[in-house]
Write an enzyme that holds these catalytic residues in place. Sequence first.
Site, PDB file in Angstrom:
ATOM      1  N   TRP A 108       0.862  -1.186   0.000  1.00 37.43           N
ATOM      2  CA  TRP A 108       0.000   0.000   0.000  1.00 37.43           C
ATOM      3  C   TRP A 108       0.905   1.244   0.000  1.00 37.43           C
ATOM      4  CZ3 TRP A 108      -1.990   2.876   4.719  1.00 37.43           C
ATOM      5  CH2 TRP A 108      -3.045   3.729   4.387  1.00 37.43           C
ATOM      6  N   LYS A 157     -13.394  -1.159   6.629  1.00 34.66           N
ATOM      7  CA  LYS A 157     -13.985  -1.996   5.592  1.00 34.66           C
ATOM      8  C   LYS A 157     -14.977  -2.989   6.166  1.00 34.66           C
ATOM      9  CE  LYS A 157     -10.547  -0.162   3.126  1.00 34.66           C
ATOM     10  NZ  LYS A 157      -9.411   0.612   3.603  1.00 34.66           N
ATOM     11  N   ASP A 164      -0.508  -5.781   9.227  1.00 33.04           N
ATOM     12  CA  ASP A 164      -1.534  -4.818   8.821  1.00 33.04           C
ATOM     13  C   ASP A 164      -2.773  -5.628   8.447  1.00 33.04           C
ATOM     14  OD1 ASP A 164      -3.172  -2.917   7.719  1.00 33.04           O
ATOM     15  OD2 ASP A 164      -1.679  -2.092   6.338  1.00 33.04           O
ATOM     16  N   ALA A 175      -6.351  -4.943   7.487  1.00 33.57           N
ATOM     17  CA  ALA A 175      -7.345  -3.924   7.112  1.00 33.57           C
ATOM     18  C   ALA A 175      -8.593  -4.530   6.486  1.00 33.57           C
ATOM     19  CB  ALA A 175      -6.719  -2.911   6.150  1.00 33.57           C
TER      20      ALA A 175
HETATM   21  C1  LMR Z   1      -7.009   1.791  -0.609  1.00 32.97           C
HETATM   22  O1  LMR Z   1      -5.914   1.201  -0.672  1.00 32.97           O
HETATM   23  O2  LMR Z   1      -7.625   2.154  -1.624  1.00 32.97           O
HETATM   24  C2  LMR Z   1      -7.618   2.047   0.732  1.00 32.97           C
HETATM   25  O3  LMR Z   1      -6.827   1.539   1.738  1.00 32.97           O
HETATM   26  C3  LMR Z   1      -7.973   3.460   0.937  1.00 32.97           C
HETATM   27  C4  LMR Z   1      -6.799   4.350   1.159  1.00 32.97           C
HETATM   28  O4  LMR Z   1      -6.806   5.077   2.153  1.00 32.97           O
HETATM   29  O5  LMR Z   1      -5.856   4.363   0.345  1.00 32.97           O
END
Ligand code: LMR
Length: 392
Positions: A126, A242, A207, A209
């Site tokens: 990410w 989420k 992590d 999420a």
């Molecule tokens: C994403 O990866 O799209 C989500 O985790 C939202 C974000 O905050 O980037």
Amino acid sequence: MLESLNPQPQDKILQLIALFRDDPRDGKIDLGVGVYKDATGLTPVMRAVKAAEKKLWEVEATKTYTGLAGEPAFNAAMVTMILGDGFADRAASVATPGGTGAIRQALELIKLASPTATVWLSNPTWPNHPSIIKYLGMPMAEYRYFDAETRGIDFAGLMADLAKVKAGDAVLLHGCCHNPTGANLDAAQWAEVAKLLRAKGAIPFVDLAYQGFGDGLEEDAAATRLIAGLFPEVLIAASCSKNFGIYRERTGILIALTDPARRAVVQGNLAFLNRQNYSFPPDHGARLVTMILEDDALRADWKAELEEVRLNMLGLRRALADELRRTTNSDRFDFVATHRGMFSRLGLTEAQVNVLREKHGIYMVGDSRINIAGLNARTVPILAAAIAGVVR
Ligand code: LMR
């Protein structure tokens, strides 16, 4: 003073939101930011959340400050949801503003405890992970993760890179539903990774999420539970955005597992970090989550709706994989059905991604990550036809 500021690089996921909003075309399709959408394109408030909000409005008698670490009931309910029973004496925890807040606090804790520790990230990960680490000025390294050919895991590369981890380094692992690739370790691979990191003396930093978006609420916690049982120290940053659909309420938790004799000191440091950064964590979302997890009927309804959401995404995965097989007359996109979570990285070039956006009004992140939940029965064939057009 402010004239010395330079423009900051834009977050490529958030940038897409604005691009999509400004596109006047009717048939545009948003597969960008990771937000669940139902078949009508709506991100619904979950039934149990609505019910809890109604009840909260009736019974809430004060808005005075909660605890610096959040409400103990929220922290306890989340520790149990993520880890199951038996971790209370090892778990220090703080409520945080969303999963991002938990990641930030975890990194600050690592920096406080061991300023020279390297934080290892999967390549890719990410984009906000490296962004925050860079901002905090912490040492960072990458381990191979994704095999661009198969769109699966480059397991040999991953193990070779993690073999270079030094004792005391933190290794960030996506507990389930890897973002951005959608490719995940299987149980045997998790066991091997855990064994290697244990031998290296690493600190796993999980992590989590998307618990409940992959193979199920319990199944998605399996890797985190395996690690929690094997390592003396583990950091877990979890998000309720989420799985409870409460994105804007900013609800998350950082859990630090430690020796029971160290727990109070670790807990004090976590509370200290909350105080330095924002004092008290947001309460509304955390309170709703607690009400849902503590009430049998609300909890059952939430779990049922979460399962509907998960199965809907799985159905879309299968439909897209089938449709791509048809339109491209090949099996090169079959991996879409085996990936898990909200995302899949399709393996398209940036130029192909741009054509999809400019010519077809289809928005995905530049690395060709799509949000599966942005699709529906009507748009799956449109996407598949457009992809077949650009890869031809
Ligand atoms: C994403 O990866 O799209 C989500 O985790 C939202 C974000 O905050 O980037």
